[in-house]
Design a protein around this motif. Sequence first.
Motif, mmCIF file in Angstrom:
data_model
loop_
_atom_site.group_PDB
_atom_site.id
_atom_site.type_symbol
_atom_site.label_atom_id
_atom_site.label_comp_id
_atom_site.label_asym_id
_atom_site.label_seq_id
_atom_site.Cartn_x
_atom_site.Cartn_y
_atom_site.Cartn_z
ATOM 1 N N ILE A 1 87.337 18.519 40.213
ATOM 2 C CA ILE A 1 86.906 17.510 41.343
ATOM 3 C C ILE A 1 85.696 17.923 41.920
ATOM 4 O O ILE A 1 85.077 17.079 42.732
ATOM 5 C CB ILE A 1 87.786 18.185 42.708
ATOM 6 N N VAL A 2 84.819 18.819 41.137
ATOM 7 C CA VAL A 2 83.454 18.946 41.797
ATOM 8 C C VAL A 2 82.637 17.745 41.129
ATOM 9 O O VAL A 2 81.719 17.220 41.830
ATOM 10 C CB VAL A 2 82.914 20.312 40.924
ATOM 11 N N GLY A 3 83.045 17.152 40.009
ATOM 12 C CA GLY A 3 82.543 15.928 39.547
ATOM 13 C C GLY A 3 82.657 14.835 40.542
ATOM 14 O O GLY A 3 81.590 14.229 40.615
ATOM 15 N N TYR A 4 83.487 14.676 41.298
ATOM 16 C CA TYR A 4 83.545 13.779 42.406
ATOM 17 C C TYR A 4 82.567 13.814 43.264
ATOM 18 O O TYR A 4 81.837 12.886 43.816
ATOM 19 C CB TYR A 4 84.880 13.782 42.949
ATOM 20 N N VAL A 5 82.303 15.075 43.775
ATOM 21 C CA VAL A 5 81.240 15.284 44.823
ATOM 22 C C VAL A 5 79.875 14.922 44.301
ATOM 23 O O VAL A 5 79.077 14.518 44.942
ATOM 24 C CB VAL A 5 81.252 16.718 45.313
ATOM 25 N N VAL A 6 79.698 15.566 43.065
ATOM 26 C CA VAL A 6 78.372 15.393 42.399
ATOM 27 C C VAL A 6 78.060 13.645 42.019
ATOM 28 O O VAL A 6 76.946 13.329 42.515
ATOM 29 C CB VAL A 6 78.179 16.035 40.927
ATOM 30 N N ILE A 7 79.086 12.931 41.850
ATOM 31 C CA ILE A 7 78.923 11.553 41.470
ATOM 32 C C ILE A 7 78.783 10.612 42.850
ATOM 33 O O ILE A 7 77.829 10.062 43.054
ATOM 34 C CB ILE A 7 80.184 11.053 40.901
ATOM 35 N N ALA A 8 79.493 11.367 44.073
ATOM 36 C CA ALA A 8 79.130 10.627 45.331
ATOM 37 C C ALA A 8 77.996 10.905 45.818
ATOM 38 O O ALA A 8 77.200 9.837 46.307
ATOM 39 C CB ALA A 8 80.280 11.290 46.281
ATOM 40 N N PHE A 9 77.350 12.001 45.696
ATOM 41 C CA PHE A 9 75.869 12.323 46.257
ATOM 42 C C PHE A 9 74.865 11.485 45.181
ATOM 43 O O PHE A 9 73.657 11.165 45.792
ATOM 44 C CB PHE A 9 75.620 13.554 46.612
ATOM 45 N N SER A 10 75.237 11.436 43.975
ATOM 46 C CA SER A 10 74.133 10.717 43.052
ATOM 47 C C SER A 10 74.216 9.221 43.579
ATOM 48 O O SER A 10 73.132 8.700 43.544
ATOM 49 C CB SER A 10 74.858 10.666 41.792
ATOM 50 N N ALA A 11 75.385 8.570 44.016
ATOM 51 C CA ALA A 11 75.497 7.338 44.458
ATOM 52 C C ALA A 11 74.731 7.015 45.815
ATOM 53 O O ALA A 11 74.083 6.136 46.020
ATOM 54 C CB ALA A 11 76.914 6.927 44.514
ATOM 55 N N VAL A 12 74.845 7.961 46.440
ATOM 56 C CA VAL A 12 74.027 8.175 47.758
ATOM 57 C C VAL A 12 72.606 7.954 47.641
ATOM 58 O O VAL A 12 71.760 7.234 48.235
ATOM 59 C CB VAL A 12 74.522 9.245 48.876
ATOM 60 N N GLY A 13 72.004 8.394 46.374
ATOM 61 C CA GLY A 13 70.531 8.549 45.885
ATOM 62 C C GLY A 13 70.342 7.326 45.884
ATOM 63 O O GLY A 13 69.024 7.086 45.813
ATOM 64 N N MET A 14 71.000 6.514 45.372
ATOM 65 C CA MET A 14 70.718 5.049 45.020
ATOM 66 C C MET A 14 70.033 4.295 46.106
ATOM 67 O O MET A 14 69.432 3.373 46.309
ATOM 68 C CB MET A 14 71.791 4.141 44.305
ATOM 69 N N PHE A 15 70.377 4.765 47.410
ATOM 70 C CA PHE A 15 70.160 4.274 48.777
ATOM 71 C C PHE A 15 68.780 5.049 49.187
ATOM 72 O O PHE A 15 68.063 4.529 49.933
ATOM 73 C CB PHE A 15 71.238 4.286 49.715
#
Length: 442
Positions: A100-114
């Motif tokens: 589930i750590v991967g989910y958090v990493v992906i979420a904040f990677s997506a936030v970085g797109m903004f």
Amino acid sequence: MSTSKIGLLSLTALVFSSMVGSGVFSLPQNMAFVANGEALLMAWLITGVGILFLAFAFLYLTRQRPDLDGGIYNYAREGFGELIGFCSAWGYWLCTTIGIVGYVVIAFSAVGMFTDRPDHVYFGEGNTLYALIGSSIFVWMVHWLVSQGIKEASLVNLMATIAKIIPIVIFIFFTFIAFKLELFKQNYFDFSLQMPVWEQVRNLMLITLWVFTGIEGAVVLSSRAKKRNDIGRATILGVLLALSFYVLVTVLSYGVANRAELADMHNPSMATILEQLIGLPGTIIITLGLIISVCSSYLSWTLFATEIPFLAAKNKAFPQFFLKTNRNNVPIASLWLTSIVVQISLIAVCFFDKNYMQLLLISSVMILLPYFLVSAFYLKESLRNKRSKHIWIALIAVLYASWLLYAAGISLLLLSGCLYLVGLFIFFYSRYTNKRESYHKS
């Protein structure tokens, strides 16, 4: 005190949410990279049959053995003994917690797109200091939410699941309108990969291997369900809904762009496709959907990771302090352990990214053994009761679970075996302390 039970809708949302995380948003590119349209349809047919029969195994076991809660652990324990049961629980918990750590990493990677700019990166690939701070806050917010009650957390997950379905439905709607049958036929007979169809199918099934993990969600929380029959129904409904979305997203994508173009897209490829169809709003819609999706999946898996050590401790396979619950009837010791391990893993992502990603891959394989044990236990029960229909269903489920193990590869299986060996120390420690306590009481 929260003692409310979870209804069919919330259970179905938990199953669906745990399966549909970040993977669906990258499926068009991932699949186009390794296969043409013919292999795509064949792979989904085989995967669809296999995963449905595995779902049937969960469905019928909940009805045949209503005395066993939290199936992933108790089915393995009942069918193959204390040690195998422990290994199933340990492998599932470790996979869940590290995964589930991967989910958090992906979420904040997506936030970085903004937020990120070429001259200043805030969140990057989810492994910067800013990402660590943000993800840590998120982890402990979820910790607090789950501590308020399993029922309450499942209702939040239900709302988040509905929210993440909307972008996927929007994508399906616009790709359906733009779908060109001639283009799909061209991709169907695309031989540019220069490899046999059966090899393409195998490569595709290595991808579909991971998109259905979470099928067991309703079974893990079976003791929290309002009605026993809702457990199996939620499993089947969740699988059918996820399978429908996966098939539609990938098949329709093959009708709006050439396979080679799809294969060269940046991920999440759904965002690239929708941007080509409706402009910049397409990227925004899919990116927001990705963030909501991985956050709700994180919540679902946190619930599962909290429940498994509690169930194992009831049978003295895990240390007894995991039996501790708070005033909301939440296994608080399990929840604390899960959150702490996730926090440590996030720090590892920030400072030792490559090493952590290898550990993530190894731990993900550990969930395949519990799946195999569930289907094997179903076969064992069906043979014992001499039910021919169930024997055939169980055989197909066992074959599919065996295929998953084979597809994972011998190297990852051997490395995951090392993590199982680490767990044996916990098992023998628990057995020793429980025997000592029993001796002192007598």
